[in-house]
Design an enzyme around this catalytic site. Structure first.
Site, PDB file in Angstrom:
ATOM      1  N   SER A 172      35.239  10.789  34.398  1.00  0.00           N
ATOM      2  CA  SER A 172      35.186  11.651  35.589  1.00  0.00           C
ATOM      3  C   SER A 172      36.816  11.452  35.978  1.00  0.00           C
ATOM      4  O   SER A 172      37.226  10.229  36.074  1.00  0.00           O
ATOM      5  CB  SER A 172      34.250  11.237  36.716  1.00  0.00           C
ATOM      6  OG  SER A 172      34.520  11.720  37.961  1.00  0.00           O
ATOM      7  N   LYS A 184      39.878  16.779  32.620  1.00  0.00           N
ATOM      8  CA  LYS A 184      39.264  17.886  31.753  1.00  0.00           C
ATOM      9  C   LYS A 184      38.967  19.323  32.362  1.00  0.00           C
ATOM     10  O   LYS A 184      39.588  20.255  31.751  1.00  0.00           O
ATOM     11  CB  LYS A 184      37.468  17.524  31.601  1.00  0.00           C
ATOM     12  CG  LYS A 184      37.360  15.998  30.876  1.00  0.00           C
ATOM     13  CD  LYS A 184      35.841  15.797  30.700  1.00  0.00           C
ATOM     14  CE  LYS A 184      34.930  15.553  31.660  1.00  0.00           C
ATOM     15  NZ  LYS A 184      35.376  14.696  32.687  1.00  0.00           N
ATOM     16  N   SER A 188      29.547  14.145  29.300  1.00  0.00           N
ATOM     17  CA  SER A 188      28.596  14.088  28.185  1.00  0.00           C
ATOM     18  C   SER A 188      29.033  12.623  27.629  1.00  0.00           C
ATOM     19  O   SER A 188      29.552  12.447  26.613  1.00  0.00           O
ATOM     20  CB  SER A 188      28.864  15.103  27.273  1.00  0.00           C
ATOM     21  OG  SER A 188      30.121  15.560  27.038  1.00  0.00           O
TER      22      SER A 188
END
Length: 203
Positions: free
Chosen positions: A38, A42, A110
């Protein structure tokens, strides 16, 4: 004429094939599965990539936690079982996009090798594991939403990188190291590294 009432057999072989759609769109359909902590960047890089692809004549669809959990996965929580189901559904939807010739950009933490393996198993050879490699300390510095601060204080349980592990990919298709780079530099690097996977000969 077919008896629609008894039509229980697959019609997949009657649909326009993926290869024909790829030829029409002049691109190879892939799932750009972006994994990382996090705050690693991304979603920011996914948005940059989506724009760069469109400007270069490529058609893509971006999936992230916001647009998936407000609809398709609205009823799922953050238990281990729900997280796995979240990724399973995303992988199945991604496969449908690639069957339509579309480049699907996914940005999800993920965190484990196993959960990414399951996604790849569903998607198949079109799965590209893209590791957005940003050190934990750098992600904590960015911490725009204050999530790491809350996790350190024990306010968020099972937070990846703090109280829950993140297993880095061992051999990703693409790796982008973002520390010390601008969004543009990392985004352009991602675009250039992706091109060989999606290009087909254009007139």
């Amino acid at each position: 004429m077919k008896d629609e009432g008894n039509n229980i057999h697959s019609v997949f072989d009657e649909l326009i094939q993926k290869s024909e759609k790829e030829s029409f769109l002049k691109q190879r359909a892939k799932v750009v599965w972006m994994t990382g902590l996090s705050g690693s960047g991304k979603t920011t890089l996914a948005k940059y990539l989506e724009r760069k692809l469109m400007e270069s004549g490529y058609f893509s669809k971006l999936l992230d936690g916001d647009n998936v959990r407000t609809g398709l996965n609205k009823g799922l929580g953050f238990s281990e079982a729900d997280r796995e189901e979240n990724i399973r559904r995303i992988a199945e939807v991604s496969k449908l996009f690639t069957e339509g010739g579309i480049i699907c950009i996914n940005c999800f933490v993920s965190p484990t090798q196993e959960i990414r393996r399951k996604a790849k198993e569903i998607i198949g050879e079109d799965f590209l594991e893209v590791f957005i490699n940003t050190p934990l300390e750098e992600c904590e510095k960015r911490d725009v939403k204050g999530l790491y601060k809350k996790a350190r204080a024990g306010e968020i349980k099972n937070f990846t990188g703090i109280s829950s592990p993140f297993e880095s990919p061992t051999s990703p298709s693409i790796e982008i190291k973002t520390k010390g780079k601008t969004i543009e530099a990392s985004g352009d690097e991602l675009f250039e590294k992706l091109l060989p996977f999606i290009q087909i000969e254009r007139p």
